[in-house]
Design an enzyme around this catalytic site. Structure first.
Site, PDB file in Angstrom:
ATOM      1  N   SER A 272      36.678  50.190  43.997  1.00 40.60           N
ATOM      2  CA  SER A 272      36.779  50.944  43.147  1.00 40.60           C
ATOM      3  C   SER A 272      35.306  51.083  42.286  1.00 40.60           C
ATOM      4  CB  SER A 272      37.629  50.799  42.033  1.00 40.60           C
ATOM      5  OG  SER A 272      37.298  49.395  41.212  1.00 40.60           O
ATOM      6  N   LYS A 273      34.970  52.122  41.835  1.00 39.80           N
ATOM      7  CA  LYS A 273      33.623  52.305  41.129  1.00 39.80           C
ATOM      8  C   LYS A 273      33.329  51.483  40.152  1.00 39.80           C
ATOM      9  CE  LYS A 273      33.019  56.359  38.705  1.00 39.80           C
ATOM     10  NZ  LYS A 273      33.210  57.801  38.803  1.00 39.80           N
ATOM     11  N   ARG A 274      34.496  50.961  39.474  1.00 37.16           N
ATOM     12  CA  ARG A 274      34.076  49.948  38.428  1.00 37.16           C
ATOM     13  C   ARG A 274      33.517  48.631  38.904  1.00 37.16           C
ATOM     14  NH1 ARG A 274      37.830  47.340  35.422  1.00 37.16           N
ATOM     15  NH2 ARG A 274      39.564  47.943  37.000  1.00 37.16           N
TER      16      ARG A 274
ATOM     17  N   ASN B 276      32.356  48.173  42.244  1.00 38.93           N
ATOM     18  CA  ASN B 276      31.390  48.365  43.394  1.00 38.93           C
ATOM     19  C   ASN B 276      30.672  49.728  43.281  1.00 38.93           C
ATOM     20  OD1 ASN B 276      31.245  46.206  45.371  1.00 38.93           O
ATOM     21  ND2 ASN B 276      33.127  46.318  45.640  1.00 38.93           N
TER      22      ASN B 276
END
Ligand code: GLU
Ligand code: ZN
Length: 500
Positions: free
Chosen positions: A256-258, A260
């Site tokens: 996930s963006k959070r 990586n």
């Protein structure tokens, strides 16, 4: 055996968000496979979700693929062979197929409203049964259908899932797969507003575009049996399927963006990763070269522990038989390691050119010049991302800011440090030759003269010049700065220590 003439793979992004690292890896594996077999790689834009698809995201996908070097042989802007390659331009095709399935008795109009469906689902949940459409509209009489129409209800089209069928395929990665059709409820293929669902447009296009191998993420595993049933009902040829393992965060949650970097254009390209590094890193997420020492595939063969592959080399080595089933973990340290390697390999002029935009943005330089080349040359060794260039080189352009405490080397004292700096100041004032080697001789001799270790002299000078615990070496810095600037910075350091 794979017939080379027929290999056609594709990447089929839905332009509903920025092109994701996971999609890029899928694209890479498909691209490699196509190239390996002298086949073709196709870009198809799956933009049937009209509310969420945007042109900006379509351009983002194209930009990401181009930046990575994964060009396509057929796609939205290429001459049509089996196109158009944008699904929003193909809606009549899906409609034709869906209507035909209704006529042939493989699908039916469903007039259920969302409320009715929600209620049904809730009842099943309460009974702890898996959610599955009841099939209520399967055998709707003409009168009932007319009544629904009169009420103004717009029907969806549902596929009639055959009972008691085992759906099988041989997955390129998972091997033989089986699904029981009784577990699958009749599913929607065309929404009441006329938009096709991914399941039908995707398989129709794979057939129409003569895709030979569909390789996609494991998140599509549950779609495949549905699509195989659809293909059967529409009498379409079926491609080979392969499902790639998911990519996880180090804590084994879904990437996930959070946690990586995810967007190829924003988080990789703009952050200063090199496409070569991203490709190399990506290839190893799921794939193990057959001849590497860690592979059992060819245990008797020569052990090649090759770690750095160009795209061309990957084409030679890659095969789906070496792609594992278990999820791959995204390790950003590993990515940085690859990127650092490719940065070190790069010709200095090229590296400086690529760093320039970051340096300009940080208002450190205005153009490519000698100085830029020199400073980038001095930090090339330690640079992991191009975006680090300003932070790594700022002190070359401005006086550094640091805490006086940093001047004191480990296990040294304020007194020794002061002495070392003052003596250095003295000998450097008298020196005229500021080349690297003569500075080295000078300072080493001086340290010996005053009975202080070389480290206790070189550390504080380096900090005085750079303001950093880690930087290029002392001699390189002195010869870069020259006499005046070096003396000025050492003087500042002495004053800072004195007033501490
Ligand atoms: N549009 C689908 C996605 O982005 C494509 C899936 C497939 O490759 O079949 O997930
Ligand atoms: Zn219904």
């Amino acid at each position: 055996m794979i017939d080379n003439a027929e290999v056609r793979t594709r990447i089929a992004p839905s332009p509903t968000g920025l092109f994701h690292f996971g999609s890029a890896r899928t694209a890479l594996f498909n691209w490699l496979f196509a190239k390996k077999h002298d086949g073709r790689f196709i870009l198809r834009i799956e933009d049937t979700d009209r509310e969420r698809s945007t042109e900006e995201y379509e351009l983002d996908a194209e930009g990401a693929l181009s930046w990575l070097g994964l060009g396509w042989d057929e796609g939205p802007e290429t001459p049509d062979l089996y196109g158009p390659y944008r699904q929003s331009e193909r809606l009549p095709i899906y409609e034709r197929f869906a209507k035909k399935m209704v006529e042939d008795g493989f699908a039916y109009y469903c007039y259920c409203t969302q409320e009715e469906l929600d209620k049904e689902r809730k009842e099943l949940e309460e009974k702890k049964l898996p959610p599955k459409y009841s099939g209520r509209c399967r055998n709707l009489s003409k009168e009932d259908a007319d009544k629904c129409k009169a009420e103004g209800r717009k029907p969806a089209i549902r596929f009639k899932v055959p009972e008691n069928k085992t759906i099988k395929w041989k997955d390129l990665i998972h091997g033989p797969m089986e699904f029981d059709s009784n577990l699958i409820g009749d599913f929607v293929i065309v929404k009441p507003n006329g938009d096709p669902i991914f399941l039908i447009s995707n398989i129709v296009d794979d057939a129409e575009m003569k895709i030979s191998h569909v390789v996609r993420g494991d998140d599509h595993l549950a779609n495949t049996p549905k699509q195989l049933m659809l293909a059967d009902a529409m009498n379409l040829p079926v491609p080979e399927y392969g499902h790639l393992p998911m990519i996880l965060n180090p804590d084994r949650t879904k990437m996930s963006k959070r946690k990586n970097p995810t967007s190829i254009t924003h988080d990789f390209r703009d952050e200063g990763y090199l496409p070569e590094a991203v490709i190399n890193f990506m290839a190893f997420l799921g794939w193990t070269p057959a001849r590497s020492a860690s592979s059992t595939a060819d245990a008797g063969g020569p052990k090649i522990n090759k770690e750095f592959f160009t795209l061309d080399e990957l084409v030679g080595e890659f095969d789906f038989s070496q792609v594992g089933k278990s999820p791959a973990v995204f390790d950003v340290e590993k990515l940085n390691f690859y990127n650092g390697y490719y940065i070190r390999q790069m010709e200095l002029g090229e590296l400086a050119k690529r760093c320039l935009p970051y340096m300009e943005k940080a208002s450190l330089v205005k153009k490519e010049d000698e100085k830029l080349l020199d400073v980038i040359g001095l930090v090339q060794e330690r640079m992991k991302k191009l975006s680090e260039a300003p932070a790594l080189t700022e002190f070359f352009f401005k006086k550094p800011e640091y805490d006086a405490e940093l001047l004191i080397a480990k296990k040294s004292t304020k007194e020794i440090t002061l002495k070392a700096l003052e003596e250095s100041y003295k000998v450097l004032t008298e020196e005229v030759d500021f080349t690297r080697d003569s500075i080295e001789q000078l300072l080493r001799a001086m340290a010996e003269n005053i009975g202080v270790s070389a480290g206790e002299v070189l550390w504080p000078i380096r900090v005085a010049l750079s303001g950093k615990a880690a930087s290029p070496g002392t001699f390189e810095l002195i010869s870069f700065f020259g006499k005046n600037e070096t003396l000025e910075r050492i003087k500042t350091a002495i004053d800072m220590l004195n007033s501490k």
